[in-house]
Design a protein around this motif. Structure first.
Motif, PDB file in Angstrom:
ATOM      1  N   ASN A 224      70.863 -96.531 -16.024  1.00  0.00           N
ATOM      2  CA  ASN A 224      69.882 -97.052 -17.039  1.00  0.00           C
ATOM      3  C   ASN A 224      68.784 -97.422 -16.461  1.00  0.00           C
ATOM      4  O   ASN A 224      68.751 -98.083 -15.372  1.00  0.00           O
ATOM      5  CB  ASN A 224      70.547 -98.114 -17.798  1.00  0.00           C
ATOM      6  N   PRO A 225      67.395 -96.698 -16.661  1.00  0.00           N
ATOM      7  CA  PRO A 225      66.142 -97.316 -15.954  1.00  0.00           C
ATOM      8  C   PRO A 225      65.841 -98.572 -16.182  1.00  0.00           C
ATOM      9  O   PRO A 225      64.804 -99.200 -15.580  1.00  0.00           O
ATOM     10  CB  PRO A 225      65.205 -96.340 -16.433  1.00  0.00           C
ATOM     11  N   TYR A 226      66.426 -99.346 -17.263  1.00  0.00           N
ATOM     12  CA  TYR A 226      65.961-100.764 -17.385  1.00  0.00           C
ATOM     13  C   TYR A 226      67.033-101.696 -16.889  1.00  0.00           C
ATOM     14  O   TYR A 226      68.225-101.468 -16.569  1.00  0.00           O
ATOM     15  CB  TYR A 226      65.943-100.998 -18.990  1.00  0.00           C
ATOM     16  N   MET A 227      66.744-103.087 -16.998  1.00  0.00           N
ATOM     17  CA  MET A 227      67.745-104.278 -16.551  1.00  0.00           C
ATOM     18  C   MET A 227      68.958-104.071 -17.325  1.00  0.00           C
ATOM     19  O   MET A 227      69.109-103.596 -18.582  1.00  0.00           O
ATOM     20  CB  MET A 227      67.173-105.521 -17.056  1.00  0.00           C
ATOM     21  N   GLY A 228      70.256-104.269 -16.651  1.00  0.00           N
ATOM     22  CA  GLY A 228      71.420-104.469 -17.183  1.00  0.00           C
ATOM     23  C   GLY A 228      72.119-103.364 -17.515  1.00  0.00           C
ATOM     24  O   GLY A 228      72.018-102.269 -16.774  1.00  0.00           O
ATOM     25  N   PHE A 229      72.479-103.057 -18.729  1.00  0.00           N
ATOM     26  CA  PHE A 229      73.342-101.855 -19.413  1.00  0.00           C
ATOM     27  C   PHE A 229      72.867-101.848 -20.835  1.00  0.00           C
ATOM     28  O   PHE A 229      72.242-102.439 -21.222  1.00  0.00           O
ATOM     29  CB  PHE A 229      74.705-102.012 -19.072  1.00  0.00           C
ATOM     30  N   ALA A 230      73.166-100.600 -21.014  1.00  0.00           N
ATOM     31  CA  ALA A 230      72.577 -99.946 -22.422  1.00  0.00           C
ATOM     32  C   ALA A 230      73.595 -99.210 -22.891  1.00  0.00           C
ATOM     33  O   ALA A 230      74.404 -98.250 -22.104  1.00  0.00           O
ATOM     34  CB  ALA A 230      71.307 -99.334 -22.316  1.00  0.00           C
ATOM     35  N   ASP A 231      74.036 -99.331 -24.114  1.00  0.00           N
ATOM     36  CA  ASP A 231      75.061 -98.391 -25.048  1.00  0.00           C
ATOM     37  C   ASP A 231      74.298 -97.151 -25.009  1.00  0.00           C
ATOM     38  O   ASP A 231      73.324 -97.036 -25.497  1.00  0.00           O
ATOM     39  CB  ASP A 231      75.612 -99.088 -26.232  1.00  0.00           C
ATOM     40  N   PHE A 232      75.505 -95.995 -24.860  1.00  0.00           N
ATOM     41  CA  PHE A 232      74.740 -94.476 -24.973  1.00  0.00           C
ATOM     42  C   PHE A 232      75.614 -93.861 -26.252  1.00  0.00           C
ATOM     43  O   PHE A 232      76.465 -94.234 -26.125  1.00  0.00           O
ATOM     44  CB  PHE A 232      74.578 -94.101 -23.691  1.00  0.00           C
ATOM     45  N   ARG A 233      74.922 -92.862 -26.552  1.00  0.00           N
ATOM     46  CA  ARG A 233      75.488 -91.769 -27.390  1.00  0.00           C
ATOM     47  C   ARG A 233      75.028 -90.466 -26.474  1.00  0.00           C
ATOM     48  O   ARG A 233      74.002 -90.347 -26.351  1.00  0.00           O
ATOM     49  CB  ARG A 233      75.197 -91.845 -28.534  1.00  0.00           C
ATOM     50  N   ALA A 234      76.001 -89.401 -26.419  1.00  0.00           N
ATOM     51  CA  ALA A 234      75.871 -88.227 -25.787  1.00  0.00           C
ATOM     52  C   ALA A 234      76.242 -87.253 -26.992  1.00  0.00           C
ATOM     53  O   ALA A 234      77.732 -87.131 -27.128  1.00  0.00           O
ATOM     54  CB  ALA A 234      76.285 -87.972 -24.248  1.00  0.00           C
TER      55      ALA A 234
ATOM     56  N   SER B 144      78.518 -97.201 -21.863  1.00  0.00           N
ATOM     57  CA  SER B 144      77.542 -97.985 -21.260  1.00  0.00           C
ATOM     58  C   SER B 144      76.685 -97.374 -20.256  1.00  0.00           C
ATOM     59  O   SER B 144      77.673 -97.143 -19.187  1.00  0.00           O
ATOM     60  CB  SER B 144      78.146 -99.360 -21.102  1.00  0.00           C
ATOM     61  N   LEU B 145      75.449 -97.351 -20.178  1.00  0.00           N
ATOM     62  CA  LEU B 145      75.095 -97.046 -18.755  1.00  0.00           C
ATOM     63  C   LEU B 145      74.479 -97.922 -17.998  1.00  0.00           C
ATOM     64  O   LEU B 145      73.875 -99.164 -18.514  1.00  0.00           O
ATOM     65  CB  LEU B 145      73.573 -96.228 -19.116  1.00  0.00           C
ATOM     66  N   LYS B 146      74.822 -98.196 -16.898  1.00  0.00           N
ATOM     67  CA  LYS B 146      74.596 -99.356 -15.918  1.00  0.00           C
ATOM     68  C   LYS B 146      73.367 -99.040 -15.007  1.00  0.00           C
ATOM     69  O   LYS B 146      72.822 -97.912 -15.151  1.00  0.00           O
ATOM     70  CB  LYS B 146      75.733 -99.629 -14.969  1.00  0.00           C
ATOM     71  N   GLN B 147      72.542-100.297 -14.845  1.00  0.00           N
ATOM     72  CA  GLN B 147      71.232 -99.953 -14.135  1.00  0.00           C
ATOM     73  C   GLN B 147      71.534 -99.575 -12.693  1.00  0.00           C
ATOM     74  O   GLN B 147      70.844 -98.745 -11.940  1.00  0.00           O
ATOM     75  CB  GLN B 147      70.420-101.387 -14.084  1.00  0.00           C
ATOM     76  N   ARG B 148      72.816 -99.978 -11.904  1.00  0.00           N
ATOM     77  CA  ARG B 148      72.757 -99.718 -10.479  1.00  0.00           C
ATOM     78  C   ARG B 148      74.055 -98.738 -10.314  1.00  0.00           C
ATOM     79  O   ARG B 148      74.179 -98.636  -8.975  1.00  0.00           O
ATOM     80  CB  ARG B 148      73.241-101.087  -9.608  1.00  0.00           C
TER      81      ARG B 148
END
Length: 100
Positions: free
Chosen positions: A30-40, A58-62
Motif C-alpha cells: 500500500n503506497p499510503y499510510m496504514g492498510f487498504a482493503d483490496f480486490r484482485a 488487505s495491503l499493508k504499507q510496510r
C-alpha cells in the motif's frame, strides 16, 4: 464488473503446455499510510485460463502482499486480458498474455 485502469503497470507474458500451469508473482504494498482493503480480479474478457490469489484482503504499507498469477491453457494459441488490483485509493492494471 472489473474495468482496466487507464495506465498499464506492465505486461506479463507466460507460456505453458496444455493443462500445465505457469505462474508469476507480483509483490505489492500500500503506497499510503496504514492498510487498504483490496480486490484482485481479471476483466470479464480475460479467458478463464488465468487465475490470481489472493482475490481479496488487505495491503499493508510496510509489508509486501504477494499475488500469484497462474496460467493454465485449455487450448492452443495466444490468450490475453487484464489483471486489476484495486483499493479505495488506487487501481493497478497489468496486461496478461498467455501462449502455448
Amino acid at each position: 464488473p472489473v474495468v482496466a485502469g487507464d495506465e498499464i503497470e506492465g505486461v506479463i507474458q507466460l507460456q505453458s503446455q496444455l493443462n500445465r500451469v505457469a505462474s508469476f508473482d507480483i509483490n505489492l504494498r500500500n503506497p499510503y499510510m496504514g492498510f487498504a482493503d483490496f480486490r484482485a480480479a481479471f476483466t470479464s474478457d480475460t479467458p478463464l485460463d488465468w487465475s490470481v490469489e489472493p482475490t481479496q484482503g488487505s495491503l499493508k504499507q510496510r509489508e509486501d502482499t504477494t499475488f500469484v498469477l497462474k496460467f493454465k491453457p485449455q487450448g492452443m494459441g495466444i490468450v490475453q486480458g487484464y489483471l486489476v488490483i484495486e483499493t479505495e485509493d488506487f487501481k493497478k492494471t497489468w496486461q496478461v498474455i498467455g501462449s502455448t
